[in-house]
Design a protein around this motif. Structure first.
Motif, short mmCIF file in Angstrom:
data_model
loop_
_atom_site.label_atom_id
_atom_site.label_comp_id
_atom_site.label_asym_id
_atom_site.label_seq_id
_atom_site.Cartn_x
_atom_site.Cartn_y
_atom_site.Cartn_z
N VAL A 1 57.14 49.02 14.23
CA VAL A 1 58.20 50.01 14.41
C VAL A 1 59.20 49.51 15.45
O VAL A 1 58.81 49.12 16.55
CB VAL A 1 57.62 51.36 14.86
CG1 VAL A 1 58.73 52.35 15.16
CG2 VAL A 1 56.69 51.90 13.78
N GLN A 2 60.47 49.52 15.08
CA GLN A 2 61.52 49.17 16.03
C GLN A 2 62.53 50.32 16.09
O GLN A 2 62.95 50.83 15.05
CB GLN A 2 62.22 47.87 15.63
CG GLN A 2 61.36 46.63 15.84
CD GLN A 2 62.13 45.35 15.65
OE1 GLN A 2 62.88 45.22 14.70
NE2 GLN A 2 61.93 44.41 16.57
N LEU A 3 62.88 50.69 17.29
CA LEU A 3 63.82 51.77 17.53
C LEU A 3 64.92 51.24 18.43
O LEU A 3 64.64 50.68 19.49
CB LEU A 3 63.11 52.96 18.19
CG LEU A 3 61.92 53.50 17.40
CD1 LEU A 3 61.05 54.39 18.29
CD2 LEU A 3 62.39 54.28 16.19
N VAL A 4 66.16 51.41 18.01
CA VAL A 4 67.30 50.88 18.77
C VAL A 4 68.26 52.02 19.08
O VAL A 4 68.84 52.63 18.17
CB VAL A 4 68.03 49.78 17.98
CG1 VAL A 4 69.21 49.26 18.79
CG2 VAL A 4 67.06 48.64 17.65
N GLY B 1 60.75 50.19 10.09
CA GLY B 1 59.31 50.29 10.11
C GLY B 1 58.80 51.71 10.21
O GLY B 1 57.60 51.93 10.37
N ILE B 2 59.70 52.66 10.13
CA ILE B 2 59.35 54.07 10.20
C ILE B 2 60.38 54.86 9.41
O ILE B 2 61.57 54.53 9.45
CB ILE B 2 59.31 54.58 11.66
CG1 ILE B 2 59.02 56.09 11.72
CG2 ILE B 2 60.59 54.24 12.40
CD1 ILE B 2 58.87 56.65 13.11
N ASP C 1 53.88 51.28 21.61
CA ASP C 1 54.46 49.93 21.69
C ASP C 1 55.91 49.89 21.23
O ASP C 1 56.46 48.80 21.01
CB ASP C 1 53.62 48.96 20.86
CG ASP C 1 52.21 48.81 21.39
OD1 ASP C 1 51.30 48.56 20.59
OD2 ASP C 1 52.02 48.98 22.62
N SER C 2 56.55 51.02 21.08
CA SER C 2 57.91 51.05 20.54
C SER C 2 58.97 51.45 21.55
O SER C 2 60.11 51.70 21.19
CB SER C 2 57.98 51.99 19.33
OG SER C 2 57.16 51.51 18.28
#
Length: 115
Positions: A2-5, A26-27, A103-104
């Motif tokens: 999962v990546q959140l920007v 990823g989500i 971890d995100s």
């Protein structure tokens, strides 16, 4: 993974507005409750706004009536509209699931409100 920007932070005078955006990979946001969190220097991270899978929104008392969380399912993006900003809103803002993916957490976006 999962990546959140997050984006959209900045320096603004008290009473001003900002709109934060959070894009995810990823989500699928519409399948998860999503939140905006913030952490001010020397303070614990707090969840300030939340949107459920059904679109129900909740806010911490200090931002009620000023902040609005929303979600664009087509863009898989979550927003935080912040109006009537106050110096005490100064913090690093992150988006994450509620409950958060451990971890995100990334560097977030800095919001600084001058008096």
């Amino acid at each position: 993974q999962v990546q959140l920007v997050e984006s959209g932070g900045g320096l603004v005078q008290a009473g001003g507005t900002l709109r934060l955006s959070c894009a995810g990979s990823g989500i699928i946001f519409r399948l998860n409750a999503m939140g905006w969190y913030r952490q001010a220097p020397g303070k614990q991270r707090e969840l300030v706004a939340r949107i459920s899978t059904g679109g129900i929104t909740n806010y911490v008392e200090s931002v009620k009536g000023r902040f609005t969380i929303s979600r664009d399912n087509a863009k898989n993006t979550v927003y935080l509209q912040m109006n009537s900003l106050k110096p005490e809103d100064t913090a690093v803002y992150n988006c994450n699931r509620d409950p958060p993916f451990r971890d995100s957490w990334d560097q977030g976006t800095q919001v600084t409100v001058s008096s």
